[in-house]
Structures are given as C-alpha cells and as structure tokens.
Design a protein around this motif. Sequence first.
Motif, PDB file in Angstrom:
ATOM      1  N   ALA A  40       0.649  -0.993  -0.231  1.00 15.84           N
ATOM      2  CA  ALA A  40      -0.016   0.564   0.247  1.00 15.84           C
ATOM      3  C   ALA A  40       0.698   1.415   0.293  1.00 15.84           C
ATOM      4  CB  ALA A  40      -1.065  -0.377   1.201  1.00 15.84           C
ATOM      5  N   GLY A  41       0.523   2.153  -0.469  1.00 15.07           N
ATOM      6  CA  GLY A  41       0.961   3.382  -0.340  1.00 15.07           C
ATOM      7  C   GLY A  41       1.055   4.266   0.383  1.00 15.07           C
ATOM      8  N   VAL A  42       1.854   5.227   0.550  1.00 17.29           N
ATOM      9  CA  VAL A  42       2.215   6.493   1.482  1.00 17.29           C
ATOM     10  C   VAL A  42       1.431   7.644   1.215  1.00 17.29           C
ATOM     11  CG1 VAL A  42       3.224   7.180   3.054  1.00 17.29           C
ATOM     12  CG2 VAL A  42       4.032   5.276   2.452  1.00 17.29           C
ATOM     13  N   ASP A  43       0.141   8.281   1.656  1.00 14.52           N
ATOM     14  CA  ASP A  43       0.081   9.569   1.887  1.00 14.52           C
ATOM     15  C   ASP A  43       0.862  10.309   2.772  1.00 14.52           C
ATOM     16  OD1 ASP A  43      -2.921  11.388   0.549  1.00 14.52           O
ATOM     17  OD2 ASP A  43      -2.249  11.573   2.978  1.00 14.52           O
TER      18      ASP A  43
ATOM     19  N   LEU B 122       0.631  11.042   6.899  1.00  9.55           N
ATOM     20  CA  LEU B 122       1.631  11.080   7.663  1.00  9.55           C
ATOM     21  C   LEU B 122       2.576  11.728   8.332  1.00  9.55           C
ATOM     22  CD1 LEU B 122       3.668   8.795   7.684  1.00  9.55           C
ATOM     23  CD2 LEU B 122       5.665   9.327   6.352  1.00  9.55           C
TER      24      LEU B 122
ATOM     25  N   ARG C 174       0.359  12.923  10.917  1.00 12.44           N
ATOM     26  CA  ARG C 174       0.216  11.370  12.178  1.00 12.44           C
ATOM     27  C   ARG C 174       1.763  12.249  12.737  1.00 12.44           C
ATOM     28  NH1 ARG C 174      -1.061   9.061  16.508  1.00 12.44           N
ATOM     29  NH2 ARG C 174       0.052   7.097  16.932  1.00 12.44           N
TER      30      ARG C 174
ATOM     31  N   ARG D 279       9.044   3.524   1.595  1.00  9.38           N
ATOM     32  CA  ARG D 279       8.797   1.985   2.056  1.00  9.38           C
ATOM     33  C   ARG D 279       9.100   0.734   1.213  1.00  9.38           C
ATOM     34  NH1 ARG D 279       2.280   1.791   3.580  1.00  9.38           N
ATOM     35  NH2 ARG D 279       2.888   2.234   5.304  1.00  9.38           N
TER      36      ARG D 279
ATOM     37  N   GLU E 203       6.424   1.703  10.776  1.00  7.69           N
ATOM     38  CA  GLU E 203       5.759   0.951  10.857  1.00  7.69           C
ATOM     39  C   GLU E 203       6.004  -0.581   9.974  1.00  7.69           C
ATOM     40  OE1 GLU E 203       2.172   5.097  10.546  1.00  7.69           O
ATOM     41  OE2 GLU E 203       3.210   4.014   8.564  1.00  7.69           O
TER      42      GLU E 203
ATOM     43  N   ARG F 242       6.607  -2.524  12.277  1.00 10.27           N
ATOM     44  CA  ARG F 242       6.011  -3.256  13.262  1.00 10.27           C
ATOM     45  C   ARG F 242       4.962  -4.183  12.200  1.00 10.27           C
ATOM     46  NH1 ARG F 242       1.175   0.817  12.750  1.00 10.27           N
ATOM     47  NH2 ARG F 242       1.618  -0.070  10.612  1.00 10.27           N
ATOM     48  N   ASP F 243       5.071  -3.984  11.005  1.00  7.19           N
ATOM     49  CA  ASP F 243       3.856  -4.934  10.022  1.00  7.19           C
ATOM     50  C   ASP F 243       4.735  -6.010   9.695  1.00  7.19           C
ATOM     51  OD1 ASP F 243       2.210  -3.446   9.687  1.00  7.19           O
ATOM     52  OD2 ASP F 243       2.372  -2.450   7.451  1.00  7.19           O
TER      53      ASP F 243
ATOM     54  N   LEU G 212       4.550  -8.444  12.830  1.00  7.47           N
ATOM     55  CA  LEU G 212       3.017  -8.750  12.914  1.00  7.47           C
ATOM     56  C   LEU G 212       3.661 -10.082  11.841  1.00  7.47           C
ATOM     57  CD1 LEU G 212       0.756  -6.101  12.471  1.00  7.47           C
ATOM     58  CD2 LEU G 212       0.264  -8.090  14.277  1.00  7.47           C
TER      59      LEU G 212
ATOM     60  N   ALA H  56       7.504   4.112  20.857  1.00  6.70           N
ATOM     61  CA  ALA H  56       5.938   3.772  21.845  1.00  6.70           C
ATOM     62  C   ALA H  56       4.695   3.227  21.411  1.00  6.70           C
ATOM     63  CB  ALA H  56       6.086   4.118  22.935  1.00  6.70           C
ATOM     64  N   GLU H  57       4.596   4.456  20.705  1.00  4.54           N
ATOM     65  CA  GLU H  57       2.902   4.546  20.137  1.00  4.54           C
ATOM     66  C   GLU H  57       3.296   3.518  18.703  1.00  4.54           C
ATOM     67  OE1 GLU H  57       0.763   8.053  20.732  1.00  4.54           O
ATOM     68  OE2 GLU H  57       1.385   8.499  22.202  1.00  4.54           O
TER      69      GLU H  57
ATOM     70  N   GLU I 182       6.388  -0.493  22.552  1.00  6.18           N
ATOM     71  CA  GLU I 182       7.678  -0.043  24.119  1.00  6.18           C
ATOM     72  C   GLU I 182       8.972  -0.460  24.655  1.00  6.18           C
ATOM     73  OE1 GLU I 182       5.300   1.039  27.798  1.00  6.18           O
ATOM     74  OE2 GLU I 182       7.373   1.638  28.515  1.00  6.18           O
TER      75      GLU I 182
ATOM     76  N   PRO J 273      -4.251   4.249   0.886  1.00  2.43           N
ATOM     77  CA  PRO J 273      -2.501   4.221   1.558  1.00  2.43           C
ATOM     78  C   PRO J 273      -2.867   3.790   2.732  1.00  2.43           C
ATOM     79  CG  PRO J 273      -3.674   5.927   1.064  1.00  2.43           C
ATOM     80  CD  PRO J 273      -4.282   5.539   0.614  1.00  2.43           C
TER      81      PRO J 273
ATOM     82  N   GLN K 184      -2.344   5.786   6.455  1.00  2.00           N
ATOM     83  CA  GLN K 184      -3.519   7.007   6.849  1.00  2.00           C
ATOM     84  C   GLN K 184      -4.612   6.804   6.189  1.00  2.00           C
ATOM     85  OE1 GLN K 184      -0.144   7.045   4.565  1.00  2.00           O
ATOM     86  NE2 GLN K 184       0.555   7.088   6.115  1.00  2.00           N
TER      87      GLN K 184
ATOM     88  N   ASP L 185      -5.094   5.388  -3.555  1.00  3.63           N
ATOM     89  CA  ASP L 185      -4.204   5.917  -4.090  1.00  3.63           C
ATOM     90  C   ASP L 185      -4.430   6.170  -5.506  1.00  3.63           C
ATOM     91  OD1 ASP L 185      -2.310   6.511  -2.965  1.00  3.63           O
ATOM     92  OD2 ASP L 185      -0.968   4.823  -3.131  1.00  3.63           O
TER      93      ASP L 185
END
Lengths: 335, 520
Positions: free
Chosen positions: A34-37, A41, A44, A220, A255, A258-259, A262, A290-291, A295, B271, B274, B423
């Motif tokens: 998946a792309g990144v907006d 981003l 956030r 990414r 991210e 994290r993925d 998982l 941490a978020e 942690e 995305p 997001q 996207d």
Amino acid sequence: MSGTSLVTARERALAVLGGEPDDATLRRYLHGIAGVDAVGLEQRAAGLGTRSIKTSSKKWALDRIISLVDLTTLEGADTPGKVRSLVAKAMNPDPADATTPRVAAVCVYGDMVPHAVDALGSVHGDPDDGLISVAAVATAFPSGRSSLEIKLADTAEAVANGADEIDMVIDRGAFLAGRYGLVFDQIAAVKEACRRPDGTSASLKVILETGELVTYDNVRRASWLSILAGGDFIKTSTGKVQPAATLPVTLLMLEVVRDWHLMTGQRIGVKPAGGIRASKDAIKYLVTVAETVGEEWLQPHLFRFGASSLLNDVLLQRQKMATGHYSGADYVTID
Amino acid sequence: MSFLEYAPAPESRAILSLRDEYGLFIDGEFVDGRGTPFQSVSPASEERIATIANANAADVDDAVAAARRAHDRVWSRMTGRDRGKYLFRIARLVQERARELAVAESLDNGKPIKESRDVDVPLVAAWFFYYAGWADKLDYAGLGANPKALGVAAQVIPWNFPLLMLAWKIAPALAAGNTVVLKPAETTPLTALIFAEIVQQADLPQGVVNIITGAGDTGAALVGHDGVDKVAFTGSTAVGRAIAKQVAGTHKKVTLELGGKAANIVFDDAPIDQAVEGIVNGIFFNQGHVCCAGSRLLVQESIHDEVVERLKQRLSTLRLGDPLDKNTDIGAINSREQLERIRELSDAGVAEGAERWSAPCEIPENGFWYAPTIFTNVQTSNRIAREEIFGPVLSVLTFRTPQEAIAKANNTPYGLSAGIWTDKGSRILAVADQLRAGVVWANTFNRFDPSSPFGGYKESGYGREGGRHGLGAYLSPASVTSTGRGTPRAVEAAPAASADEKPAKRTRRPARPAKKGAAK
C-alpha cells in the motif's frame, strides 16, 4: 551481538516473495505494498510530536535516550586522538554525575575501529550488558559509489578489526533505477561479509539515505527491501545529505518494522540518524516508537539515535532536572 | 515504569479568571436575565463552573432591539473597511487569549485540550481573519455591486464546537454588515461569554453582537422573533425541522446545518496506515460529537479484516481521561443526556446483531464517558447504520465495487460529508462526483478551512457556511433602484468612494447588461 543468520534471512525472503529476489519479483512485491499519503503521514507524525512528556516520564526518557545513542564521529579529519576522546565521552558522558548511563555504541569510519576498540578496552561489548559496541560505517560510505568487491572488503576489514555493527549504505542509484535485485544482492553479500570466523556475525544496519530517495513510497519500498535482504536495522541517513532523519520518515520505517514483525515475528531495529540535536526532538522519537511498535522497541538492539551533539543537550536537560536550573554549554564536556 | 503511562501533564487552569455568575450580553453590557438561572458544569467531573443567566422573552426583545438599533444607526452605515478593522481586532484578541479560550472550552465542553488548543481556537481566529478580509470586498461576493446586509441575524449554535460555531456564525454576519443575537448551547455557554468580553475589549459598537444564554425555549423565542431578518442554526435535524416550520411564510432567510451520517469509504488500494488514522480522526475526533463525523466506515470487503485489526490496535493506544491533560486523546461526553443516547443506540446495535468492540480504557469515576467503540457485522438496515449517534461509535460496513460503495454512501436521509481513501486520483474524482454530500474529503477527514464552503444535502440542512458562499448567506443583492441611484445609506456611508467608482463602472459595465438581456 549477532545478527540474523544469512540462511534464514534468505529463506524467509524467498518464502515472502514467492520466488527468487530478481528485479521483476521484487518489483511486483514492493509495488504491491500500500502507498503512503504524505499529508496524512506528516499529520500523524506532527500529532505524535505534541505529546507532553513531563516529570518522571521525562527523566526516564532522557536516560533512555542516552543509552540508545550511537555517539558518532564521521569526519575526514578524524584521528586516533579524536576517537579516544569520543570513547571517553561515551564511557562517561557526564563526569559530574556517575548515575548517567553509557551510550550504546560509538560509530566511526572503518580505519578508526582498532582505535575505538583499544580505547574501550574492557568496556567494549554488548550494550545489553552495560557495555559499549563499536559500529563502523562501511561500503564506500557515504555515497556507496564503488564496486561490490571494495564494499565487501571494506566491511570484512571493519569486522576483522572488532566492529560489532556495520552501517552500510544502499546503492541509491540502483534503487531509483528500479534495479531492486542488485540492491538486494548487495545487502545480502554485505551481510555475508559481516560473518566472523567463529560463525557469529556483526549486526547489519542498512542506511537508506532517505534524503536521496525523496518520496515516502520509495522509503517504504527500500525499507521492505532492506529487511527482506537480511538487514538487522534500517537506518534513515548517513548524516551527509539533507534532509537527514525526520519524524515522518522514522514513523514510516517504524510502521514497516511493525508490519514485518506481525508477518514474521522477527524484530527489526530502526535508527534515525542526522539532524536530531535537541532532547525535545529525541523525546518525540521515543513517543513515536512507543506508540507505533511498542515500548519493547526502546532498547539498544531495536532502536538507536545516530547523533553527536544530541548527547550534550540531553545532559544539560538532565542536569536541569536534577538541580532545577539550567547550567550552560561549559558544564558539559566536548568530545 | 511503563513509558507509555505518561506522567500527568495538565494544562493549568490558573489562566482562567472566571466569574461566579454570568449575565446576558446585551447592547455591549452584561445584564441580569429574567428567567431562572442555570449552572454550567464540567462534563469531566460534574463540578459546577458558573451560574448562567437565562433569557426570557423580554430579554430576547431587548437583545433584538439592541441589534436593530446597532444595525440601523451604526453598523450598516459603517464602511466595509472599518467593519473589517473591528473583525481583524477580534481575530487578534482571540489569538492573544488563545490559551485561556482553549482551557475554558475544554473545561466546559469536555473536549481534549490538544483539540481545543490546536484545532478549535486557531480555526476561530482564522475565521475572523478570513471574513475580516471580505468586509470591504462585498461587491465580489457574487451578488453584484453593493449587496446589502440582511439586518438582524438570530444565531443558535450547538455544544460540540461552542466557540468555533460562534465564529462560523458571527464572522460572516458582521463582515456583511449584519448585527447578531447569538444563543450558545445551554451546556456550553462559557466561551461565548468570554467572547463577549473580547467584543468589549475590541470596542465593538454596542449592540452589534449580543449573546443571550438559555435553553431551547430561549432559542425558539429568538428564532420566532419578528424583529429578526435571518436565522442561522446549527444543531439537530429535529430542531432544524421545527425552525424551518416556525419561519416558513415569514420574510426571514434561513440557513440550517444539521445532522449527518457520513460514509468514510476505504478502497483496497488506499494508503492503509493513513486511512486508519483518517478513520480514527473521522469518528473519534471530539468524541465523535461532530455533525460531519465519518460514522459509517465503508471498507472494501477484500481488506475488511486487515483494516478492522489495525483499527483495533490503533484504538488501544488512545488515551481517555482528563480533558485538560495535554496527552488526552478522548475527552468526556458533553452531557448525561447525550451519554444516554449513545448507550441506547449502542445497545440497539448489539440487539440487532452487530458485534461490539470497545477499546480497553479505564473510565473515570465521575463525569460522562464512553470508550471508543467499533461495531462490525453491521447491516445497512441497522439503527446504528442509519441514525446519528453523535458519539465515539463507528459502524463498519463493507462493499465490493465502487458502484456499491456510492449507493450505500448515498443511502441515508443525511448528506453532510463523506471521505474517500484511494491512491487512484481518477477514482477520487469519479466517486466524489456521485456522492450526495456537501463536503467530500479525499485521503483525509475532518479538515476545515474558512475559505471552503460547508453544508449539507437533504436532511443535513441547507445553505453553506464558510467561503464566499457563507458570506452570501448574510447578504441580499442590491435592488435595481439602489444600484442606479444609490441608497441614502450608501451615499451617507461613502459618498467619495461611490464617486470614485463611477469611471471604473463605465468601462466595466457594458458587457454585463448585455449578458443579462440575452439570458432573459
């Protein structure tokens, strides 16, 4: 400290990709993510940056930042004397306060590794044991513009001299040209060169140089590519290109980590490097870690700051918390 | 110690200097109300904040009369440039007193301080700055030269964004040359009363802004008052409908901004990280007390499980608690009444077979709270998919094709807002084109800007607020005689200016009458 063994990394990559890591397979995989907006981003990251870390939380954060620092000197003018001075600072960041933790590692050019190892003496070792590692930049750092043979020799020499961690750069030119297979093979080969005769291996940090990749989609993809190829850490920048580490870029890499966790259960480290100078900014990174991944990532095997001037700002803040007032630049030592 | 249990970081209340009792703000002064006063309480602790005056019909008369006087004698005669100066002054005072306003808002409304500080108050200032700039450019509002103010505007606003809704109402009204009588919601009058102090501080002519407090009967008396020329209301569809009936057949102009049940549509090429943030922001921003909240998540079936899983993980990091703590993400529900409604609808969701999941968070003992909640396995016929919950509750539905997404998104009596996550740029345009919603966000949600018109389709109301359209809602075109000869008002206001404009008009005019003639 030892990284993931090459065999499992390659097998894992094959399983994830469903085929040999050539340009076509990698392209299919990396472009399927998946792309990144960019706006989202950055929004956030800015949101995470507004967390207010006070009192006991701040105290903990400051100490933790120190223990996650790769204290760095990467200058053409570096000498054995400069490295000894850096190591002394790493071992004893605040001579006025013995409770100050040590940094995680010192990060130097390959030819300075023996001097760093020598200066550390018995303090050389795993940060988990309260010791200090030696990280060496390699593979024709910072540009990476050299033949694979030279990159491998560069790496092998640093490892042979006692480097515990290798900070390699990817071939950004090849990446931007879509030659993902080449980038993969180089990372895998450098990983192999990290191996020591006793079968253990130096930990491999893969520098993406996000300032040259420019788009978040590229960051990414490069993060996934580096992890697939066997990197133990993904690192934002060399510090020689602007912009270096930013909070949105680091969030994005976290991210990915994290993925990946998982998906495979494997924990990959993240190292923002370059441009983080203030404690306040470093705390934003801790919050983001941490978020985003949790942690447990706030330990030297999974998160580092590549920095030099950050340490002194943290020490000033630490002194301020202890005494209630600010001291000044002359109350912390230059290295 | 766990780092994520951030140490308390409360914003200090010391900056507030609240009075124990507040009167009505009429004709530039605080006066006693003649109704029975009521208390404003903090929804986070149920503690009393202040005693608030209650305006009865006689008070409404006074306020409307003051506004009328101010309109006829001062405000409508003043040049746009001078009105603009007052509005700029108000905007700057809002900025100067930003922290105080943010603390008061969070205290009275229950919303997290990070939202009142970073969203509400900065937008309030932005709204006044924006319309301050319009005050001397009304000729370009799209109504032809010399448009006229409507007169006295009756404005009734809700409790979800007390100060921001005030700004949305007052700024364009004043810029256009109207005077106002505004009634804030009875549970959140505090910032409007502090705003009255700002009006005094700005030296705004008496009676231009009047603020009367009270409950629904005060609002009804205001809206139904014969001396009012314009009614602007933001709130529930039920009340909006009553207002529309009340003013039908009168000369009053009306704009209504009512409820919503917005669809937030997530396509499989979105995305994803997001989008998850956008979903969270869409429904959990301001505890979901947002008329344009993305309360219906329409997610493409192929990514449903992944999105829900990520959403749950993300919700687990939200911090519910003291609205004045700078790290709080989810504050208090504004009132017991609202909390009951959220509970009732959520229980209805469970009864109808939807699956409820709530984020694990500790609920404080006092005050009104509701944990962020997601419903999966929701059917379009379920009440939680049709009725506005106005709380931190998300209903997740699925779709398979863009056509199905559009059909489901439009299948609601409301039509205030919608979100599209993909996207693919062409899909954004194609889908947005077919959504019957006043605001469509693409790859973002709940973003507001004073230059962007906001308003709804169908039962979400009529009229637009914000931008040039929002200004037009407070103006009427000049009549033929007034453009030709100039009204006494225009002559009195700026004789020099109109003389200056004449040569320009001559060069510009010829094309226009010709066009008009052709159209007829």
